[in-house]
Write a protein that holds these residues in place. Structure first.
Motif, PDB file in Angstrom:
ATOM      1  N   LEU A   4       0.567  -0.926  -0.336  1.00 18.52           N
ATOM      2  CA  LEU A   4      -0.059   0.353  -0.010  1.00 18.52           C
ATOM      3  C   LEU A   4       1.011   1.374   0.137  1.00 18.52           C
ATOM      4  N   VAL A   5       1.764   1.297   0.536  1.00 16.81           N
ATOM      5  CA  VAL A   5       2.948   2.584   1.034  1.00 16.81           C
ATOM      6  C   VAL A   5       3.665   2.834  -0.642  1.00 16.81           C
ATOM      7  N   THR A   6       3.884   1.534  -1.102  1.00 12.65           N
ATOM      8  CA  THR A   6       4.423   1.940  -2.520  1.00 12.65           C
ATOM      9  C   THR A   6       3.841   2.208  -3.599  1.00 12.65           C
ATOM     10  N   ARG A   7       2.085   1.556  -3.188  1.00 21.76           N
ATOM     11  CA  ARG A   7       1.649   2.267  -4.409  1.00 21.76           C
ATOM     12  C   ARG A   7       0.948   3.254  -4.585  1.00 21.76           C
ATOM     13  N   VAL A   8       0.400   3.938  -3.067  1.00 21.03           N
ATOM     14  CA  VAL A   8       0.525   5.296  -2.343  1.00 21.03           C
ATOM     15  C   VAL A   8       1.787   5.755  -3.014  1.00 21.03           C
ATOM     16  N   ARG A  11       2.028   6.571  -7.056  1.00 21.94           N
ATOM     17  CA  ARG A  11       0.985   8.062  -7.246  1.00 21.94           C
ATOM     18  C   ARG A  11       1.473   9.164  -7.098  1.00 21.94           C
ATOM     19  N   LEU A  12       1.914   9.364  -5.916  1.00 16.45           N
ATOM     20  CA  LEU A  12       2.051  10.348  -5.532  1.00 16.45           C
ATOM     21  C   LEU A  12       3.544  11.342  -6.656  1.00 16.45           C
ATOM     22  N   ARG A  13       3.967   9.880  -6.725  1.00 18.47           N
ATOM     23  CA  ARG A  13       5.382  10.473  -7.238  1.00 18.47           C
ATOM     24  C   ARG A  13       5.229  11.147  -8.986  1.00 18.47           C
ATOM     25  N   HIS A  14       4.271  10.613  -9.352  1.00 15.71           N
ATOM     26  CA  HIS A  14       3.339  11.006 -10.880  1.00 15.71           C
ATOM     27  C   HIS A  14       3.147  11.881 -10.530  1.00 15.71           C
ATOM     28  N   ALA A  15       2.300  11.983  -9.966  1.00 18.87           N
ATOM     29  CA  ALA A  15       1.166  13.312  -9.927  1.00 18.87           C
ATOM     30  C   ALA A  15       1.772  14.511  -9.127  1.00 18.87           C
ATOM     31  N   TYR A  16       2.842  14.127  -8.885  1.00 19.84           N
ATOM     32  CA  TYR A  16       3.759  15.835  -8.251  1.00 19.84           C
ATOM     33  C   TYR A  16       4.780  15.984  -9.371  1.00 19.84           C
ATOM     34  N   ALA A  17       5.636  15.087 -10.259  1.00 25.15           N
ATOM     35  CA  ALA A  17       6.884  14.892 -10.576  1.00 25.15           C
ATOM     36  C   ALA A  17       6.569  16.431 -11.711  1.00 25.15           C
ATOM     37  N   ARG A  18       7.095  17.038 -11.358  1.00 20.97           N
ATOM     38  CA  ARG A  18       7.808  18.139 -12.714  1.00 20.97           C
ATOM     39  C   ARG A  18       8.854  18.475 -13.243  1.00 20.97           C
ATOM     40  N   GLU A  19       9.643  18.448 -14.106  1.00 24.55           N
ATOM     41  CA  GLU A  19      10.407  17.994 -14.694  1.00 24.55           C
ATOM     42  C   GLU A  19      11.757  19.380 -13.571  1.00 24.55           C
ATOM     43  N   GLU A  20      11.004  20.669 -13.425  1.00 27.90           N
ATOM     44  CA  GLU A  20      11.468  21.725 -12.599  1.00 27.90           C
ATOM     45  C   GLU A  20      11.694  21.533 -11.529  1.00 27.90           C
ATOM     46  N   ASP A  21      11.465  19.892 -10.246  1.00 27.07           N
ATOM     47  CA  ASP A  21      11.573  20.043  -9.271  1.00 27.07           C
ATOM     48  C   ASP A  21      11.853  18.490  -9.003  1.00 27.07           C
ATOM     49  N   PRO A  22      13.295  17.890  -9.390  1.00 28.09           N
ATOM     50  CA  PRO A  22      13.594  16.375  -9.536  1.00 28.09           C
ATOM     51  C   PRO A  22      13.394  16.067  -7.916  1.00 28.09           C
ATOM     52  N   SER A  23      13.022  17.009  -6.768  1.00 29.60           N
ATOM     53  CA  SER A  23      13.068  15.888  -6.282  1.00 29.60           C
ATOM     54  C   SER A  23      12.283  14.437  -5.416  1.00 29.60           C
ATOM     55  N   PRO A  24      13.192  13.623  -4.804  1.00 28.43           N
ATOM     56  CA  PRO A  24      12.457  12.547  -4.557  1.00 28.43           C
ATOM     57  C   PRO A  24      11.500  12.874  -3.571  1.00 28.43           C
ATOM     58  N   VAL A  25      10.313  12.410  -3.889  1.00 22.79           N
ATOM     59  CA  VAL A  25       9.040  12.212  -3.094  1.00 22.79           C
ATOM     60  C   VAL A  25       8.980  11.181  -2.607  1.00 22.79           C
ATOM     61  N   GLY A  26       9.510   9.946  -2.924  1.00 22.96           N
ATOM     62  CA  GLY A  26       9.751   8.821  -1.876  1.00 22.96           C
ATOM     63  C   GLY A  26      10.749   8.435  -1.027  1.00 22.96           C
ATOM     64  N   GLY A  27      11.573   9.484  -1.256  1.00 19.49           N
ATOM     65  CA  GLY A  27      13.127   9.946  -0.226  1.00 19.49           C
ATOM     66  C   GLY A  27      12.687  10.676   0.647  1.00 19.49           C
ATOM     67  N   HIS A  28      11.535  11.564   0.117  1.00 20.10           N
ATOM     68  CA  HIS A  28      10.986  12.651   1.511  1.00 20.10           C
ATOM     69  C   HIS A  28       9.920  11.870   2.114  1.00 20.10           C
ATOM     70  N   ALA A  29       8.985  10.471   1.913  1.00 23.86           N
ATOM     71  CA  ALA A  29       8.175  10.298   2.221  1.00 23.86           C
ATOM     72  C   ALA A  29       9.079   9.134   3.803  1.00 23.86           C
ATOM     73  N   ALA A  30      10.047   8.947   2.550  1.00 21.68           N
ATOM     74  CA  ALA A  30      10.792   7.929   3.961  1.00 21.68           C
ATOM     75  C   ALA A  30      11.434   8.643   5.179  1.00 21.68           C
ATOM     76  N   ALA A  31      12.188   9.615   4.714  1.00 21.67           N
ATOM     77  CA  ALA A  31      12.260  10.802   6.164  1.00 21.67           C
ATOM     78  C   ALA A  31      11.246  11.491   6.884  1.00 21.67           C
ATOM     79  N   LEU A  32      10.578  11.381   6.162  1.00 22.74           N
ATOM     80  CA  LEU A  32       8.642  11.693   6.887  1.00 22.74           C
ATOM     81  C   LEU A  32       8.997  10.621   7.909  1.00 22.74           C
TER      82      LEU A  32
END
Length: 174
Positions: A4-8, A11-32
């Motif tokens: 479930l965490v992987t799927r979410v 989805r977040l990475r795909h919905a949030y991804a922008r070329e001008e912001d390559p920040s790793p959403v998955g890494g930030h989720a892990a940091a949180l």
């Protein structure tokens, strides 16, 4: 649960991804998640002592903790002398002020850690959590540490003021 965490996260990475912001959403989720675990561990340690929390923080403790958090976060994230701690996660970018360096996070799996350890604002959240919990568990020792870090910050201000005054008086001649 892991699926479930992987799927979410995907989805977040795909919905949030922008070329001008390559920040790793998955890494930030892990940091949180890591920060939540870190905070929970401190809370459990404080609760196990069985002492009630103070009604409100003392103004002097707030002042010491604020300045100590600033100084320790800056020392760890920017200090030239602490580069070996950041080196596995960052790339050297050059000098950045007195005894400080600029570094960029390395690409790959350690990018988020590189962001955290090279950003004094990001590191401040972890630092203040540590100092606050330590203050609840070991108030006298923590006041000693925060007092020392506050004195260090004061000494830094005096060093910078002295350098600026010397520069102004001598016109840059040593």
């Amino acid at each position: 649960m892991s699926e479930l965490v992987t799927r979410v996260t995907q989805r977040l990475r795909h919905a949030y991804a922008r070329e001008e912001d390559p920040s790793p959403v998955g890494g930030h989720a892990a940091a949180l998640a890591a920060f939540a675990g870190y905070t929970a561990a401190w809370a459990a340690a404080v609760r196990s002592r069985g002492r009630p929390l103070p009604e409100r923080p003392q103004p002097w403790d707030l002042a010491l903790t604020s300045v100590a958090t600033f100084r320790l976060s800056r020392l760890v994230s920017k200090g030239a002398v602490t580069r070996p701690l950041r080196a596995p996660f960052t790339e050297y970018g050059g000098p950045e002020g007195p005894a400080e360096v600029h570094e960029e996070p390395r690409d790959g799996a350690t990018h988020t850690v590189g962001e955290l350890v090279s950003c004094p604002f990001c590191l401040s959240v972890w630092t203040v959590t540590t100092l606050t919990a330590a203050g609840l568990l070991w108030p006298r020792a923590t006041r000693t540490v925060t007092g020392a870090l506050t004195a260090l910050a004061g000494a830094d201000v005096l060093q910078l003021a002295y350098s600026a005054l010397t520069e102004k008086v001598t016109g840059g001649d040593d």
